[in-house]
Design a protein around this motif. Sequence first.
Motif, PDB file in Angstrom:
ATOM      1  N   GLY A  88     -14.703 -33.873  -6.104  1.00  0.00           N
ATOM      2  CA  GLY A  88     -15.304 -33.169  -4.970  1.00  0.00           C
ATOM      3  C   GLY A  88     -16.502 -33.167  -4.734  1.00  0.00           C
ATOM      4  O   GLY A  88     -17.140 -33.235  -3.783  1.00  0.00           O
ATOM      5  N   VAL A  89     -17.311 -33.546  -5.977  1.00  0.00           N
ATOM      6  CA  VAL A  89     -18.836 -33.644  -5.688  1.00  0.00           C
ATOM      7  C   VAL A  89     -19.121 -35.172  -4.879  1.00  0.00           C
ATOM      8  O   VAL A  89     -19.925 -35.031  -4.118  1.00  0.00           O
ATOM      9  N   VAL A  90     -18.151 -36.321  -5.117  1.00  0.00           N
ATOM     10  CA  VAL A  90     -18.324 -37.357  -4.419  1.00  0.00           C
ATOM     11  C   VAL A  90     -18.039 -36.961  -2.935  1.00  0.00           C
ATOM     12  O   VAL A  90     -18.855 -37.543  -2.016  1.00  0.00           O
ATOM     13  N   MET A  91     -17.098 -36.332  -2.812  1.00  0.00           N
ATOM     14  CA  MET A  91     -16.712 -35.967  -1.397  1.00  0.00           C
ATOM     15  C   MET A  91     -17.856 -35.318  -0.539  1.00  0.00           C
ATOM     16  O   MET A  91     -17.895 -35.520   0.545  1.00  0.00           O
ATOM     17  N   LEU A  92     -18.382 -34.318  -1.342  1.00  0.00           N
ATOM     18  CA  LEU A  92     -19.526 -33.675  -0.780  1.00  0.00           C
ATOM     19  C   LEU A  92     -20.577 -34.379  -0.248  1.00  0.00           C
ATOM     20  O   LEU A  92     -21.246 -34.367   0.842  1.00  0.00           O
ATOM     21  N   SER A  93     -20.732 -35.517  -0.895  1.00  0.00           N
ATOM     22  CA  SER A  93     -21.986 -36.501  -0.399  1.00  0.00           C
ATOM     23  C   SER A  93     -21.662 -37.008   0.808  1.00  0.00           C
ATOM     24  O   SER A  93     -22.611 -37.503   1.691  1.00  0.00           O
ATOM     25  N   SER A  94     -20.386 -37.325   1.092  1.00  0.00           N
ATOM     26  CA  SER A  94     -19.904 -37.809   2.461  1.00  0.00           C
ATOM     27  C   SER A  94     -20.018 -36.745   3.789  1.00  0.00           C
ATOM     28  O   SER A  94     -19.844 -37.000   4.612  1.00  0.00           O
ATOM     29  N   VAL A  95     -19.873 -35.314   3.107  1.00  0.00           N
ATOM     30  CA  VAL A  95     -19.883 -34.456   4.332  1.00  0.00           C
ATOM     31  C   VAL A  95     -21.513 -33.792   4.479  1.00  0.00           C
ATOM     32  O   VAL A  95     -21.649 -33.200   5.646  1.00  0.00           O
ATOM     33  N   LEU A  96     -22.266 -33.846   3.528  1.00  0.00           N
ATOM     34  CA  LEU A  96     -23.583 -33.285   3.792  1.00  0.00           C
ATOM     35  C   LEU A  96     -24.504 -34.492   4.111  1.00  0.00           C
ATOM     36  O   LEU A  96     -24.379 -35.590   3.640  1.00  0.00           O
ATOM     37  N   ARG A  97     -25.276 -34.055   5.229  1.00  0.00           N
ATOM     38  CA  ARG A  97     -26.001 -35.255   5.738  1.00  0.00           C
ATOM     39  C   ARG A  97     -27.583 -34.983   5.529  1.00  0.00           C
ATOM     40  O   ARG A  97     -28.290 -34.690   6.308  1.00  0.00           O
TER      41      ARG A  97
END
Length: 136
Positions: A88-97
Amino acid sequence: MDDLQLIQNKIYEIRGQRVMLDRDLAEMYGVTTSALNQAVKRNAQRFPEEFMFQMTDVEVENWKSQIVISNSITRGLRHKPYVFTEQGVVMLSSVLRTPIAIQVCISVVKAFVAMRTYLTTTSPETLAARLESIDR
């Protein structure tokens, strides 16, 4: 205390998984908790339950007692927090800009890996002795 240790101190075990709280991640990513959670809701299909989930009331109470927290940490806790697994942390980096999202993601993943390595390479007796010293 180095950055890796600071991050590791914000990793908790809930439902048998190592997770980080939405508020801790938001602080690290340089966004508000509401902005982080809103980005997740806009991209809900990227966050299945094995990537993130919301703590139950019982889990929140266990978390509070587990870390023997001061009132300053629980102040402002109006909603049950969402927690994120390593994926989930890895996925967060793709949605937070934000400019720091990738760097934070790398640091957090390193912290998860370091913890996993420590737990798999340390004898159970050593871990038990360390837990006993922490309890004291």
